[in-house]
Design a protein around this motif. Structure first.
Motif, PDB file in Angstrom:
ATOM      1  N   ALA A   3     -15.960  -0.026  -1.778  1.00 41.00           N
ATOM      2  CA  ALA A   3     -15.763  -1.145  -0.870  1.00 41.00           C
ATOM      3  C   ALA A   3     -17.091  -1.884  -0.671  1.00 41.00           C
TER       4      ALA A   3
ATOM      5  N   GLN B 248       0.811  -1.216   0.000  1.00 44.30           N
ATOM      6  CA  GLN B 248       0.000   0.000   0.000  1.00 44.30           C
ATOM      7  C   GLN B 248       0.847   1.270   0.000  1.00 44.30           C
TER       8      GLN B 248
ATOM      9  N   GLU C 197     -11.815   1.177  -1.486  1.00 39.34           N
ATOM     10  CA  GLU C 197     -10.565   0.446  -1.291  1.00 39.34           C
ATOM     11  C   GLU C 197      -9.601   0.937  -2.359  1.00 39.34           C
TER      12      GLU C 197
ATOM     13  N   GLU D  86     -10.982  -5.533   5.940  1.00 38.87           N
ATOM     14  CA  GLU D  86     -12.097  -5.384   5.007  1.00 38.87           C
ATOM     15  C   GLU D  86     -13.415  -5.391   5.783  1.00 38.87           C
TER      16      GLU D  86
ATOM     17  N   TYR E 139      -9.352   3.820  -6.791  1.00 39.34           N
ATOM     18  CA  TYR E 139     -10.247   3.658  -5.649  1.00 39.34           C
ATOM     19  C   TYR E 139     -11.534   3.034  -6.147  1.00 39.34           C
TER      20      TYR E 139
ATOM     21  N   ASN F  81     -14.478   1.348   5.381  1.00 36.76           N
ATOM     22  CA  ASN F  81     -13.901   2.080   4.257  1.00 36.76           C
ATOM     23  C   ASN F  81     -14.980   2.292   3.200  1.00 36.76           C
TER      24      ASN F  81
ATOM     25  N   TYR G  36     -10.664   5.984   2.836  1.00 31.39           N
ATOM     26  CA  TYR G  36      -9.887   4.749   2.848  1.00 31.39           C
ATOM     27  C   TYR G  36      -8.804   4.815   3.910  1.00 31.39           C
TER      28      TYR G  36
END
Length: 151
Positions: free
Chosen positions: A122, A4, A100, A93, A119, A97, A87
């Motif tokens: 989510a 990330q 993602e 998960e 992006y 958010n 995010y």
């Protein structure tokens, strides 16, 4: 799996595109290059004031821009975009958010590809969009043009 913190360009498809409101607030003056691009395997849906992209079938396409932040601004841009998109990196998960941040292959106008962050909505928002959302025809959101066109 992509780290990330990896410094990839960003593929943007809505209010972060040049000329849109969040571009002016978040990216103006902080980019090295910007170019049209598209991604496959994603669907675009209308939202209240901005679009949502979700993972979709391989043939689906979303059009947007490939944004390369200036090197000195990269970390600040990534942090600002993560905040704007709701995010939190590393959050499990399903913990709230809105989007993602995922790595994808963006296709430039000349056909070359580059890995980029995008992006995507989510879960469970993505599930709801797939069930009841309004797809954006052709995967090209024209928020600015739509707001300026006469009715």
């Amino acid at each position: 799996m992509t780290n990330q913190a990896e410094r990839l360009p960003f593929f943007v498809y809505g209010t972060l595109r040049p000329g849109e409101t969040n571009y002016a607030r978040t990216l103006r003056g902080r980019t090295a290059t910007e170019e049209p691009a598209r991604i496959s395997g994603a669907l675009l849906y209308e939202g209240p004031g901005y679009p949502y992209a979700t993972a979709g079938p391989a043939h689906a396409v979303v059009h947007g821009e490939l944004i390369h932040p200036r090197d000195a601004d990269y970390d600040a841009v990534r942090t600002a975009l993560d905040l704007l998109e709701g995010y939190t990196p590393g959050a499990p998960e399903g913990t709230g958010n809105l989007y993602e941040r995922v790595a994808t292959e963006a296709v430039r106008p000349d056909g070359r590809t580059v890995r980029a962050w995008v992006y995507l909505a989510a879960e469970p928002l993505a599930t709801r969009l797939r069930a009841t959302g309004t797809p954006v025809a052709g995967g090209h959101w024209t928020g600015r043009a739509a707001r300026k066109s006469p009715r």
